[in-house]
Design a protein around this motif. Structure first.
Motif, short mmCIF file in Angstrom:
data_model
loop_
_atom_site.label_atom_id
_atom_site.label_comp_id
_atom_site.label_asym_id
_atom_site.label_seq_id
_atom_site.Cartn_x
_atom_site.Cartn_y
_atom_site.Cartn_z
N PRO A 88 0.83 -1.21 0.00
CA PRO A 88 0.00 0.00 0.00
C PRO A 88 0.86 1.25 0.00
O PRO A 88 1.98 1.24 0.49
CB PRO A 88 -0.80 -0.11 1.31
N SER A 106 -6.15 1.42 -4.33
CA SER A 106 -4.82 1.97 -4.11
C SER A 106 -3.84 1.42 -5.12
O SER A 106 -3.97 0.30 -5.57
CB SER A 106 -4.35 1.63 -2.69
N LEU A 130 -1.31 1.79 6.12
CA LEU A 130 -2.75 1.89 5.95
C LEU A 130 -3.22 3.24 6.49
O LEU A 130 -2.79 3.68 7.54
CB LEU A 130 -3.45 0.75 6.70
N SER A 272 -3.55 -9.42 5.56
CA SER A 272 -3.65 -8.09 4.93
C SER A 272 -5.06 -7.76 4.49
O SER A 272 -5.50 -6.61 4.56
CB SER A 272 -2.70 -8.03 3.73
N ARG A 275 -6.90 -6.56 7.50
CA ARG A 275 -6.48 -5.20 7.87
C ARG A 275 -7.18 -4.16 7.01
O ARG A 275 -7.67 -3.15 7.50
CB ARG A 275 -4.95 -5.06 7.73
N GLU A 276 -7.21 -4.41 5.71
CA GLU A 276 -7.88 -3.46 4.81
C GLU A 276 -9.37 -3.38 5.12
O GLU A 276 -9.97 -2.30 5.05
CB GLU A 276 -7.64 -3.89 3.37
#
Length: 406
Positions: A88, A106, A130, A272, A275-276
């Protein structure tokens, strides 16, 4: 320059070899032409070498180029690089402004080999990449939220802003019932009161002299009985007035804690995609809630959801389940941005997580109705919430992971 010299040299050699070949007949002429072709290749390579050395490019004669193809080994296929995974984009987050991630996909600015070994330092960097919204509340909004949290935690009773619940080894102070341990206690929970004092000191808030020390002193009362004996002492009365006078500042501490909680949550989430997902849902709630009350109150109420001891075993799956903000955000799956709908979804996710806790810890059922009412308050802005009447201080709802109550 180099190309002109080589051309002259080839012409000279060609004429010399042809004169010699004519005297030897047809066979000699054929051998001479083969030698000439080889000479062209050698001289052409020399020309290229001199051209690369002085930064110029020499042109190859057509015959030399063809000869080079005839004698060169077959071309090798190009080497393929391992598949890469984009990281990211790095985001600089301003201190007092709301930074909401873009809704567009992104674009990676750096790549990382799949074969590379992961390490904690890289994971921490990825986590910081992030974009997490940040905000500072206006003083009047902070005051309203502080009062509402005080009502939630202590029923709005003045004396309950300093309390020590039965069966606990610590005092619970301020609008958020921040824990303060005496030196004799064995901390089962994260201590919040020294952090509050440190935060207020940095904000230049005047402190009682007996608290304004480095390091922050331990709780001066060693037990609940000692606390009750000194409940109306000058020191306790001063502490109560100080906490009543700093509701807005305590709320700003809770805001900072809520924003810092996201660092904990993301660092505690190795996947991941999760998390996003968490950042996306957190951002939806921040956009929908101008006062941040739903996030501030729930983190103070049930934590971040990262402490392994604050989990219980699901009797159906056998997996341990938490009940903090992380679990709430993972329950949310919406994409709409209309504030009322987002806050309704958040409130419902909170209720699902709390009901899940009650199923896993049946002794918590006594608190379920109150918890669900509290979750309902997350549906509306703080300015629209009705002031509830004062009520008796609640009993402690803190339980160990083994379902034994403090």
């Amino acid at each position: 320059m180099g190309g002109q010299f080589i051309s002259q040299r080839i012409t000279s050699v060609s004429r010399s070899m042809e004169r010699q070949a004519l005297s030897r007949g047809p066979a000699g002429l054929a051998r001479a032409r083969q030698a000439l072709l080889l000479s062209c290749v050698v001289l052409g390579l020399a020309a290229n070498g001199s051209a690369w050395a002085d930064g110029t490019v020499a042109a190859k004669p057509a015959e030399a180029e063809q000869a080079a193809r005839d004698v060169a080994p077959p071309p090798q296929p190009p080497k393929t690089e391992p598949e890469t995974v984009g990281r990211p984009a790095e985001v600089q987050t301003p201190g007092l402004k709301v930074v909401v991630p873009s809704t567009e996909p992104s674009k990676p600015v750096a790549t990382e080999r799949k074969g590379d070994a992961r390490n904690p330092g890289r994971d921490a960097k990825d986590t910081k990449n992030l974009s997490v919204p940040q905000r500072m509340l206006p003083a009047d909004v902070a005051q309203m939220i502080g009062r509402k949290i005080w009502l939630n935690e202590a029923g709005g009773r003045r004396d309950a802003i300093t309390s020590w619940n039965a069966g606990e080894e610590f005092a619970s102070l301020g609008i958020g019932h921040f824990i303060w341990y005496p030196t004799t206690a064995k901390p089962p929970f994260e201590e919040g009161f020294p952090g509050l004092i440190t935060f207020l000191r940095k904000g230049k808030t005047p402190l009682p002299s007996w608290l304004d020390k480095t390091p922050i002193p331990a709780c001066p009362w060693t037990s609940r009985a000692d606390f009750k004996r000194n409940f109306n002492s000058p020191q306790m009365r001063q502490l109560r007035q100080f906490l009543l006078d700093t509701m807005a500042e305590q709320t700003q501490f809770l805001v900072a804690r809520a924003q810092g909680a996201m660092d904990k949550i993301l660092a505690n989430t190795p996947d991941s995609a999760e998390r996003e997902h968490i950042v996306a849902q957190y951002s939806r709630v921040v956009r929908a809630s101008e006062d941040l009350y739903p996030l501030i109150d729930y983190i103070n109420f049930k934590g971040e959801g990262t402490n392994p001891s604050e989990t219980a075993v699901d009797k159906e799956t056998g997996q341990r389940q938490g009940w903090g903000l992380k679990q709430v955000l993972l329950k949310m799956n919406g994409t709409i941005t209309e504030p009322k709908a987002v806050l309704a979804e958040y409130s419902e996710a909170v209720q699902v997580v709390l009901q899940q806790r009650v199923r896993n810890l049946p002794s918590n059922r006594v608190w379920e109705a109150g918890w669900l009412r509290r979750a309902e308050t997350y549906r509306r802005p703080i300015a629209q919430l009705e002031q509830v009447p004062e009520r008796a201080p609640r009993r402690s709802s803190r339980y160990r992971a083994d379902n034994t109550r403090f």
